[in-house]
Write a protein that holds these residues in place. Sequence first.
Motif, short mmCIF file in Angstrom:
data_model
loop_
_atom_site.label_atom_id
_atom_site.label_comp_id
_atom_site.label_asym_id
_atom_site.label_seq_id
_atom_site.Cartn_x
_atom_site.Cartn_y
_atom_site.Cartn_z
N GLU A 145 102.51 28.48 29.41
CA GLU A 145 103.86 28.80 29.86
C GLU A 145 103.80 29.36 31.27
OE1 GLU A 145 105.33 31.64 27.09
OE2 GLU A 145 103.94 33.22 27.70
N PRO A 146 104.88 29.17 32.06
CA PRO A 146 104.91 29.74 33.41
C PRO A 146 104.86 31.26 33.36
CG PRO A 146 106.67 28.12 33.09
CD PRO A 146 106.11 28.42 31.74
N ALA A 147 104.22 31.84 34.38
CA ALA A 147 104.12 33.30 34.46
C ALA A 147 104.11 33.72 35.93
CB ALA A 147 102.85 33.79 33.76
N GLY A 148 105.31 33.90 36.48
CA GLY A 148 105.42 34.40 37.84
C GLY A 148 104.75 33.54 38.89
N GLY A 149 104.96 32.25 38.84
CA GLY A 149 104.35 31.34 39.80
C GLY A 149 102.98 30.84 39.39
N LEU A 150 102.44 31.37 38.30
CA LEU A 150 101.17 30.93 37.75
C LEU A 150 101.42 30.31 36.37
CD1 LEU A 150 99.08 34.12 38.64
CD2 LEU A 150 99.17 31.99 39.94
N ILE A 151 100.36 29.88 35.74
CA ILE A 151 100.44 29.34 34.38
C ILE A 151 99.57 30.20 33.47
CG2 ILE A 151 100.07 27.35 32.87
CD1 ILE A 151 102.23 26.86 34.91
N ARG A 152 100.18 30.72 32.42
CA ARG A 152 99.42 31.50 31.44
C ARG A 152 99.07 30.61 30.26
NH1 ARG A 152 99.91 34.78 26.84
NH2 ARG A 152 98.41 36.52 26.85
N VAL A 153 97.81 30.63 29.86
CA VAL A 153 97.30 29.76 28.81
C VAL A 153 96.64 30.63 27.73
CG1 VAL A 153 95.75 27.85 28.24
CG2 VAL A 153 96.88 27.93 30.48
N VAL A 154 96.97 30.34 26.49
CA VAL A 154 96.24 30.92 25.35
C VAL A 154 95.58 29.75 24.64
CG1 VAL A 154 96.38 32.30 23.26
CG2 VAL A 154 97.99 32.71 25.12
N ALA A 155 94.27 29.82 24.46
CA ALA A 155 93.54 28.68 23.92
C ALA A 155 92.52 29.14 22.88
CB ALA A 155 92.82 27.92 25.04
N GLY A 156 92.24 28.25 21.94
CA GLY A 156 91.24 28.56 20.92
C GLY A 156 90.73 27.28 20.29
N THR A 157 89.59 27.38 19.66
CA THR A 157 88.99 26.22 19.04
C THR A 157 89.66 25.90 17.71
OG1 THR A 157 86.93 25.29 18.17
CG2 THR A 157 87.22 27.66 17.95
N ALA A 158 89.65 24.61 17.37
CA ALA A 158 90.21 24.16 16.09
C ALA A 158 89.20 24.24 14.96
CB ALA A 158 90.73 22.73 16.23
N GLU A 159 87.95 24.59 15.26
CA GLU A 159 86.95 24.71 14.20
C GLU A 159 87.22 25.95 13.35
OE1 GLU A 159 82.74 23.61 14.66
OE2 GLU A 159 83.17 23.59 16.80
N ARG A 160 86.94 25.83 12.07
CA ARG A 160 87.17 26.95 11.16
C ARG A 160 86.13 28.06 11.38
NH1 ARG A 160 85.90 25.89 6.34
NH2 ARG A 160 84.91 23.85 6.66
N TYR A 161 86.55 29.27 11.08
CA TYR A 161 85.65 30.42 11.23
C TYR A 161 84.34 30.21 10.46
CZ TYR A 161 89.21 33.35 13.49
OH TYR A 161 90.14 33.87 14.38
N ALA A 162 84.45 29.65 9.26
CA ALA A 162 83.24 29.45 8.45
C ALA A 162 82.30 28.43 9.07
CB ALA A 162 83.62 29.01 7.04
N HIS A 193 89.67 34.71 6.56
CA HIS A 193 89.73 33.82 7.73
C HIS A 193 88.78 32.63 7.63
CE1 HIS A 193 92.13 36.93 9.61
NE2 HIS A 193 92.31 36.15 10.66
N GLY A 194 87.91 32.60 6.65
CA GLY A 194 86.88 31.57 6.61
C GLY A 194 87.42 30.15 6.68
N GLY A 195 88.53 29.89 5.99
CA GLY A 195 89.09 28.54 5.96
C GLY A 195 90.07 28.25 7.06
N HIS A 196 90.29 29.20 7.94
CA HIS A 196 91.23 29.02 9.06
C HIS A 196 90.46 28.88 10.37
CE1 HIS A 196 94.84 30.04 6.67
NE2 HIS A 196 94.03 30.86 6.02
N SER A 197 91.16 28.49 11.41
CA SER A 197 90.58 28.41 12.74
C SER A 197 91.36 29.32 13.68
CB SER A 197 90.63 26.97 13.27
OG SER A 197 91.96 26.60 13.57
#
Length: 241
Positions: A145-162, A193-197
């Motif tokens: 999403e835009p953030a004051g002229g920059l782009i803020r990104v939240v990212a994470g892997t799709a692999e499960r914790y386990a 959290h084991g079955g989630h990513s």
Amino acid sequence: MADAWTLHPDYRTPPVPTGAGVLPGPWRHPDGGQIMNGTYERSLPDRQVEVVTVWYGYALSHWSGPRMPRFSSPLVSAWNPVLAQGLAVDPDSPSPYHDELWCDRWIADALLYGRKPYGAFTLPAAEALRWFAKSGGTGLVYHAEPAGGLIRVVAGTAERYAQLFDLDALIADYRGALPPELAEPEVAALEAHGGHSPALRYILSENGEARFARAALSVRGLTLGYPPRETAARIAAAALS
């Protein structure tokens, strides 16, 4: 009495400066006086360990926590909280952080190259677009999403914790490091959290970042790639406050 410092090599260690612009800091090897650079550990009494991350003789973090000998992961490092947050023991000392976006760029690269499983960063639009292009095929899921002229990104892997972590080893370590009344809530959270990513739990879900902020400290630390020994020390300290 504490043991001698032992260097634990880690490719995350920032390069030392070149040229004569920065003088080395005070942290030196006791044998020969060479400049310390990297992650160092030494054993303390009562099953504790002391850890310091040093860049060109300057301590960037310095903490102690319980020994947790079973768990290890290439996604977890004492450098991860340091370089993601721009930490320094002495804020006025030299550091590897060249500008205000240095840590954001480090997080972006760490996610791309499998050095941490989840994180947030803010970059200029052109850099963010290049990051989006590189992230294809990495298994990362992101929200931007835009953030004051920059782009803020939240990212994470799709692999499960386990799949990402040896949760059984980590759970055994928490049970060995903390009293039951502190360990068991963390164990329950890790097991759940084991079955989630990270992507499913904290990016694709509604109000993912708010959910992440409310997660158990063991889960937050692991998801960010922070060392569980430091997290366990924080859990113990919070119980005393």
